[in-house]
Scaffold this active site. Structure first.
Site, PDB file in Angstrom:
ATOM      1  N   LYS A 112       0.816  -1.219   0.000  1.00 52.57           N
ATOM      2  CA  LYS A 112       0.000   0.000   0.000  1.00 52.57           C
ATOM      3  C   LYS A 112       0.847   1.265   0.000  1.00 52.57           C
ATOM      4  O   LYS A 112       0.441   2.287  -0.526  1.00 52.57           O
ATOM      5  CB  LYS A 112      -0.963   0.008   1.193  1.00 52.57           C
ATOM      6  N   LYS A 193      -5.409 -10.506  -5.119  1.00 55.13           N
ATOM      7  CA  LYS A 193      -6.657 -10.712  -4.387  1.00 55.13           C
ATOM      8  C   LYS A 193      -7.731  -9.712  -4.832  1.00 55.13           C
ATOM      9  O   LYS A 193      -7.414  -8.611  -5.296  1.00 55.13           O
ATOM     10  CB  LYS A 193      -6.434 -10.635  -2.872  1.00 55.13           C
ATOM     11  N   LYS A 196     -11.242  -3.896  -2.645  1.00 56.03           N
ATOM     12  CA  LYS A 196     -12.173  -2.796  -2.877  1.00 56.03           C
ATOM     13  C   LYS A 196     -11.488  -1.590  -3.486  1.00 56.03           C
ATOM     14  O   LYS A 196     -12.131  -0.705  -4.018  1.00 56.03           O
ATOM     15  CB  LYS A 196     -12.957  -2.400  -1.625  1.00 56.03           C
TER      16      LYS A 196
HETATM   17  P1  ATP Z   1      -9.438  -4.471   0.394  1.00 57.19           P
HETATM   18  O1  ATP Z   1      -8.162  -4.814  -0.291  1.00 57.19           O
HETATM   19  O2  ATP Z   1     -10.627  -5.024  -0.270  1.00 57.19           O
HETATM   20  O3  ATP Z   1      -9.553  -3.011   0.725  1.00 57.19           O
HETATM   21  P2  ATP Z   1      -8.787  -4.876   3.101  1.00 57.19           P
HETATM   22  O4  ATP Z   1      -8.078  -6.069   3.633  1.00 57.19           O
HETATM   23  O5  ATP Z   1      -7.995  -3.618   3.042  1.00 57.19           O
HETATM   24  O6  ATP Z   1      -9.369  -5.284   1.740  1.00 57.19           O
HETATM   25  P3  ATP Z   1     -11.043  -4.786   4.967  1.00 57.19           P
HETATM   26  O7  ATP Z   1     -12.370  -4.340   4.526  1.00 57.19           O
HETATM   27  O8  ATP Z   1     -10.543  -4.156   6.185  1.00 57.19           O
HETATM   28  O9  ATP Z   1     -10.125  -4.501   3.759  1.00 57.19           O
HETATM   29  O10 ATP Z   1     -11.030  -6.363   5.114  1.00 57.19           O
HETATM   30  C1  ATP Z   1     -11.996  -7.015   5.869  1.00 57.19           C
HETATM   31  C2  ATP Z   1     -11.725  -8.484   5.874  1.00 57.19           C
HETATM   32  O11 ATP Z   1     -11.858  -9.031   4.565  1.00 57.19           O
HETATM   33  C3  ATP Z   1     -10.322  -8.874   6.358  1.00 57.19           C
HETATM   34  O12 ATP Z   1     -10.452  -9.944   7.269  1.00 57.19           O
HETATM   35  C4  ATP Z   1      -9.627  -9.349   5.108  1.00 57.19           C
HETATM   36  O13 ATP Z   1      -8.665 -10.343   5.365  1.00 57.19           O
HETATM   37  C5  ATP Z   1     -10.772  -9.912   4.307  1.00 57.19           C
HETATM   38  N1  ATP Z   1     -10.509  -9.894   2.851  1.00 57.19           N
HETATM   39  C6  ATP Z   1     -10.193  -8.811   2.119  1.00 57.19           C
HETATM   40  N2  ATP Z   1     -10.037  -9.143   0.819  1.00 57.19           N
HETATM   41  C7  ATP Z   1     -10.271 -10.490   0.743  1.00 57.19           C
HETATM   42  C8  ATP Z   1     -10.271 -11.441  -0.344  1.00 57.19           C
HETATM   43  N3  ATP Z   1     -10.021 -11.059  -1.581  1.00 57.19           N
HETATM   44  N4  ATP Z   1     -10.551 -12.727  -0.055  1.00 57.19           N
HETATM   45  C9  ATP Z   1     -10.824 -13.124   1.214  1.00 57.19           C
HETATM   46  N5  ATP Z   1     -10.832 -12.283   2.269  1.00 57.19           N
HETATM   47  C10 ATP Z   1     -10.564 -10.973   2.044  1.00 57.19           C
END
Ligand code: ATP
Ligand code: LTN
Length: 324
Positions: A112, A193, A196
């Protein structure tokens, strides 16, 4: 006493199937057995630039998503991180326990922050705030996706180090990473992965996407060479789509493979779209049910319950360190 769960998500955008299948789904399943705390981690969100009005709105929207997904406010404590100031206070203490070297090894910071000088210091110490979230509640289990595994290891290391240096203070938590669904991949680049913050919106199925959008996104999803629709690690695109089908349909993996034997990718994608649309329909209806007032009431009572536990832990931490 019942064992405790803590988990959270950032109010930085719309939740997607990866967030649901990797995390939220398990929060809902585990809340009957564990005393559960589910947090909206808005202090984590500001490690990257956010528009204030949007952040305020997204924070409430995320609470709605938790509820619509099935987190039950009668069983679980749902609250906003900034409503419980102990999170930021314990983070300071743990910043003094964590080492530069161990934070430098965190891969999410590298991804990031992109190695930029202008990345915030908050982004660097983000995993320490996450450890504080977890340790404040004397958490036993943390249900998260695969991408959070390294942060959980750091949390355990910090808890063990603190306990060793200042006396038994924290429960050392275990991660709960589901055997299937812990890493749902991008529809356009299956080696990354689903996220969002992906610039290509066709990579991600959001929980609030309408039927038409879902169908179009799957149509545009990349596939692998060959024609078979089977779980096969060497064919990541189809395996990812089939994993989504398996988890949303609830059919055993063997039945999924048998069901698509002899069928083409086109048919598979239309069925996958149907299953996804059907699965999300009741969820999308429930999201609209919560008005701002009932939401605020749930969050206020959640913050009160969370504060009672958090303040007790912080008091013990300060006491063992000689901080008045
Ligand atoms: P993003 O990359 O989508 O912003 P993040 O990890 O920054 O994801 P969060 O919304 O805080 O965002 O994540 C919430 C939960 O979702 C965490 O437990 C994370 O591990 C899980 N998670 C995020 N992306 C995935 C994915 N592609 N597959 C499975 N679990 C996920
Ligand atoms: N870092 C997590 C969000 C998060 C979290 C937590 C998850 C912040 N604090 C405590 C579990 C427990 C993420 O980016 N997904």
């Amino acid at each position: 006493m019942r064992k405790r769960i803590f988990s959270g998500a950032q109010p930085t955008g719309e939740l997607h199937l990866g967030n649901y299948l990797g995390a939220l789904k398990n929060w809902v399943a585990l809340q009957t057995e564990y005393e559960s705390f589910y947090c909206i981690v808005n202090l984590h969100a500001i490690t990257l630039p956010q528009d204030p009005a949007t952040l305020r709105q997204k924070t409430l929207d995320l609470a709605r998503i938790y509820l619509a997904a099935g987190v039950d406010p009668e069983r679980s404590t749902i609250f906003i991180q900034s409503d419980v100031p102990e999170h930021a206070e314990l983070a300071w203490v743990l910043n003094c326990v964590a080492r530069m070297g161990e934070l430098e090894r965190m891969t999410q910071f590298k991804d990031k922050g992109k190695g930029e000088e202008r990345a915030s210091v908050g982004l660097f110490t983000y995993p320490v705030l996450m450890a504080s979230d977890i340790l404040l509640y004397q958490t036993d289990l943390v249900p998260v996706g695969q991408d959070q595994k390294q942060h959980l290891e750091l949390t355990r290391d910090l808890a063990e180090r603190f306990n060793r240096d200042f006396g038994e203070t924290f429960v050392v938590p275990d991660p709960y990473i589901p055997p299937v669904g812990a890493a749902i991949m991008s529809l356009k680049e299956p080696e990354k992965k689903m996220s969002k913050s992906d610039e290509n919106l066709n990579s991600t199925i959001f929980l609030l996407d309408d039927a038409d959008t879902i169908t179009k996104k799957y149509k545009k999803a990349v596939t692998d060479s060959g024609t078979e629709i089977t779980f096969d690690g060497s064919r990541p695109a189809i395996s990812n789509l089939l994993t989504i089908y398996h988890l949303l349909s609830g059919k055993p993996t063997k039945d999924c493979e048998a069901h698509f034997e002899g069928k083409g990718y086109g048919d598979f994608k239309s069925e996958l779209a149907e299953v996804t649309i059907e699965f999300l329909k009741p969820f999308q209806e429930r999201v609209r049910e919560y008005d701002d007032d009932s939401l605020e009431a749930i969050l206020k009572s959640g913050a009160e319950k969370a504060s009672a536990v958090a303040s007790e832990t912080l008091k013990n931490v300060y006491q063992s360190m000689g901080i008045r």
